[in-house]
Design an enzyme around this catalytic site. Structure first.
Site, PDB file in Angstrom:
ATOM      1  N   ASN A 152       3.666  71.562  65.673  1.00  0.00           N
ATOM      2  CA  ASN A 152       3.820  70.770  64.630  1.00  0.00           C
ATOM      3  C   ASN A 152       3.072  69.610  64.452  1.00  0.00           C
ATOM      4  O   ASN A 152       2.614  68.854  63.610  1.00  0.00           O
ATOM      5  CB  ASN A 152       5.569  70.258  64.308  1.00  0.00           C
ATOM      6  CG  ASN A 152       6.009  69.961  65.552  1.00  0.00           C
ATOM      7  OD1 ASN A 152       6.158  70.768  66.529  1.00  0.00           O
ATOM      8  ND2 ASN A 152       6.550  68.878  65.841  1.00  0.00           N
ATOM      9  N   SER A 200      12.401  77.008  57.626  1.00  0.00           N
ATOM     10  CA  SER A 200      12.960  75.823  57.003  1.00  0.00           C
ATOM     11  C   SER A 200      12.448  75.702  55.681  1.00  0.00           C
ATOM     12  O   SER A 200      11.290  75.905  55.212  1.00  0.00           O
ATOM     13  CB  SER A 200      12.572  74.591  57.704  1.00  0.00           C
ATOM     14  OG  SER A 200      13.078  73.410  57.099  1.00  0.00           O
ATOM     15  N   CYS A 327       7.177  53.632  68.131  1.00  0.00           N
ATOM     16  CA  CYS A 327       7.347  52.164  68.767  1.00  0.00           C
ATOM     17  C   CYS A 327       8.242  51.299  67.818  1.00  0.00           C
ATOM     18  O   CYS A 327       8.116  50.307  67.901  1.00  0.00           O
ATOM     19  CB  CYS A 327       5.964  51.662  69.285  1.00  0.00           C
ATOM     20  SG  CYS A 327       4.911  51.668  68.024  1.00  0.00           S
TER      21      CYS A 327
HETATM   22  N1  PLP Z   1      10.804  73.264  64.177  1.00  0.00           N
HETATM   23  C1  PLP Z   1       9.599  72.759  64.169  1.00  0.00           C
HETATM   24  C2  PLP Z   1       8.169  73.305  64.615  1.00  0.00           C
HETATM   25  C3  PLP Z   1       9.481  71.430  63.172  1.00  0.00           C
HETATM   26  O1  PLP Z   1       8.289  71.101  62.884  1.00  0.00           O
HETATM   27  C4  PLP Z   1      10.688  71.383  62.582  1.00  0.00           C
HETATM   28  C5  PLP Z   1      11.017  70.061  61.724  1.00  0.00           C
HETATM   29  O2  PLP Z   1      10.245  69.089  61.729  1.00  0.00           O
HETATM   30  C6  PLP Z   1      11.971  71.714  62.947  1.00  0.00           C
HETATM   31  C7  PLP Z   1      11.895  72.877  63.736  1.00  0.00           C
HETATM   32  C8  PLP Z   1      13.168  71.447  62.273  1.00  0.00           C
HETATM   33  O3  PLP Z   1      13.399  71.791  61.042  1.00  0.00           O
HETATM   34  P1  PLP Z   1      14.242  70.983  60.147  1.00  0.00           P
HETATM   35  O4  PLP Z   1      13.896  69.907  59.670  1.00  0.00           O
HETATM   36  O5  PLP Z   1      14.726  71.926  59.051  1.00  0.00           O
HETATM   37  O6  PLP Z   1      15.719  71.023  60.866  1.00  0.00           O
END
Ligand code: PLP
Length: 408
Positions: A152, A200, A327
């Site tokens: 992410n 998601s 921050c």
């Molecule tokens: N995993 C990754 C790689 C993500 O980027 C995110 C969300 O930011 C999540 C899990 C969590 O997803 P959710 O916001 O649907 O709980």
């Protein structure tokens, strides 16, 4: 009026108008509980099952292998807890990577306090896990490997199919967090050789608070998080979030229909952005892999600047982006992902993430390229982060312990 440009699609996306329409129609006409046997309940059940078919089709699964959850975080927790406890008699070792989302990293760390042994693999300078490192970490006690499909923060796409092949050869269950990749690049559970996979809704122009966990048929996985009703074939208790499920189904369908065209368009915008930012501004480095990265993802470290001041300055110009350090509480903690990639503390502080979406245009990129160089120049002129004071800041950061991160 301030021009508004949204460059934070990895945090969340606007809900697609067709998803809104579908959800509205459902909310207006269909309030039944899908567990009820009467007309109203059965109408809701039909809509939920149609959505399940759409989500399953989008990842090459069969509908019975899809469990709806409250989002990516719950899907990750369910996958890891379910495998860990169901297979405890076979072993107690879990392998993951240092750059996972906290939904995975904190879940395995919690299991580490409950008698499981956790190996957190390092990554290379691009944030990539090596298949050789995974192979070397496997022991006869390993029951689960969980490695994300795409990161992410830096957009790097991991060698999931190869890790999956290795896991299968060794008889180890393999989960991937595909929250960021789903809808942007092909995600097929057979091609990726995964047993469990999380997605998601709100990252793919669907609603928030809905996601899904794919569990391959026959996987030794039992629900361990909730106790309650028999919904989702005893795999996730609680009345279904029917409007959310309908929204996720529609968003998945739209994502599949548009993915190829959209990925080509976003890659063009992304590559121009990366090229011109690194040409126009000194002391900038691209973070993440130069080519094996999500089509919409550009992330940088600007030396001698704090990411948060860049974000605030950009926000004043109407541009929404995100950074790897938090921050807001007055303390600074660089991103665990950037640190794991070997980026020094003081450089990691200057991180910024630009994640594009289907509504972004060449003009948005022009605007960013016009606004960003003077912001960098001004902040560098004001910054205490020159070479002489770098060490003072590192000391401060080593001492601080903020528990949150801006990155989602
Ligand atoms: N995993 C990754 C790689 C993500 O980027 C995110 C969300 O930011 C999540 C899990 C969590 O997803 P959710 O916001 O649907 O709980």
């Amino acid at each position: 009026m301030t021009r508004r440009v949204y460059f934070d699609h990895s945090a969340t996306t606007p809900v697609h108008p067709e998803v809104v329409e579908e959800m509205y129609r459902f909310l207006k006409d269909n309030f039944g509980n899908p567990t009820s046997l009467h007309y109203f309940g059965q109408k809701a059940r039909k809509a939920v099952e149609e959505a399940r078919e759409k989500v399953a089709a989008a990842i090459g699964a069969s509908p019975a292998e899809i469990v709806f959850t409250s989002g990516g975080t719950e899907a990750d927790n369910m996958a890891i807890h379910g495998v860990a406890y169901t297979n405890r008699n076979r072993g107690n070792h879990i392998i993951t990577s240092a750059v996972e989302h906290h939904a995975v990293l904190n879940t395995v760390k919690a299991l580490g306090k409950q008698g499981f042994t956790v190996t957190i693999l390092p990554v290379d300078q691009y944030g990539m896990v090596s298949v050789e490192d995974v192979a070397a970490a496997i022991t006869d006690k390993t029951i689960l490997i969980t490695i994300m499909h795409a990161n992410n923060e830096v957009g790097t796409i991991m060698p999931i199919a190869e890790i999956g092949r290795l896991a299968r050869e060794k008889g180890i269950l393999f989960h991937t967090d595909a929250v960021q990749s789903f809808g942007k690049i092909p995600v097929n559970v057979d091609e990726l050789n995964v047993d469990l996979l999380s997605i998601s809704g709100h990252k793919i122009y669907g609603p928030k608070g809905i996601g899904a966990l794919y569990i391959r048929k026959g996987t030794r996985w039992r629900q361990t998080l909730f106790h309650g009703g028999a919904q989702e074939r005893l795999r996730r208790a609680g009345t279904e979030n029917t409007p959310g499920i309908i929204g996720l189904g529609k968003a998945a369908e739209l994502a599949m229909a548009n993915m190829e065209k959209e990925a080509a368009y976003l890659t063009r915008l992304r590559d121009r952005l990366i090229r011109e930012v690194t040409e126009k501004i000194d002391h900038v480095r691209l973070t993440g892999h130069p080519t094996k990265r999500l089509p919409n993802h550009a992330s940088f470290c600007f030396e001698f600047i704090e990411g948060e001041s860049m974000l605030l300055s950009l926000d004043l110009q109407g541009i929404a982006a995100s950074s790897g350090s938090a921050c807001t509480s007055g303390s600074l903690e660089p991103s665990h992902v950037l640190l794991a990639m070997g980026i020094p503390h003081e450089v990691a502080h200057g991180s910024i993430r630009i994640t594009l979406g289907r509504d972004n245009t060449e003009e948005d990129i022009d605007y960013f390229l016009e606004v960003m160089p003077p912001i960098v120049e001004r902040l560098r002129a004001m910054s205490p982060l020159d070479q002489e004071t770098e060490f003072a800041l590192s000391d401060r950061c080593n001492g601080c312990r903020a528990s949150h991160s801006c990155h989602v």
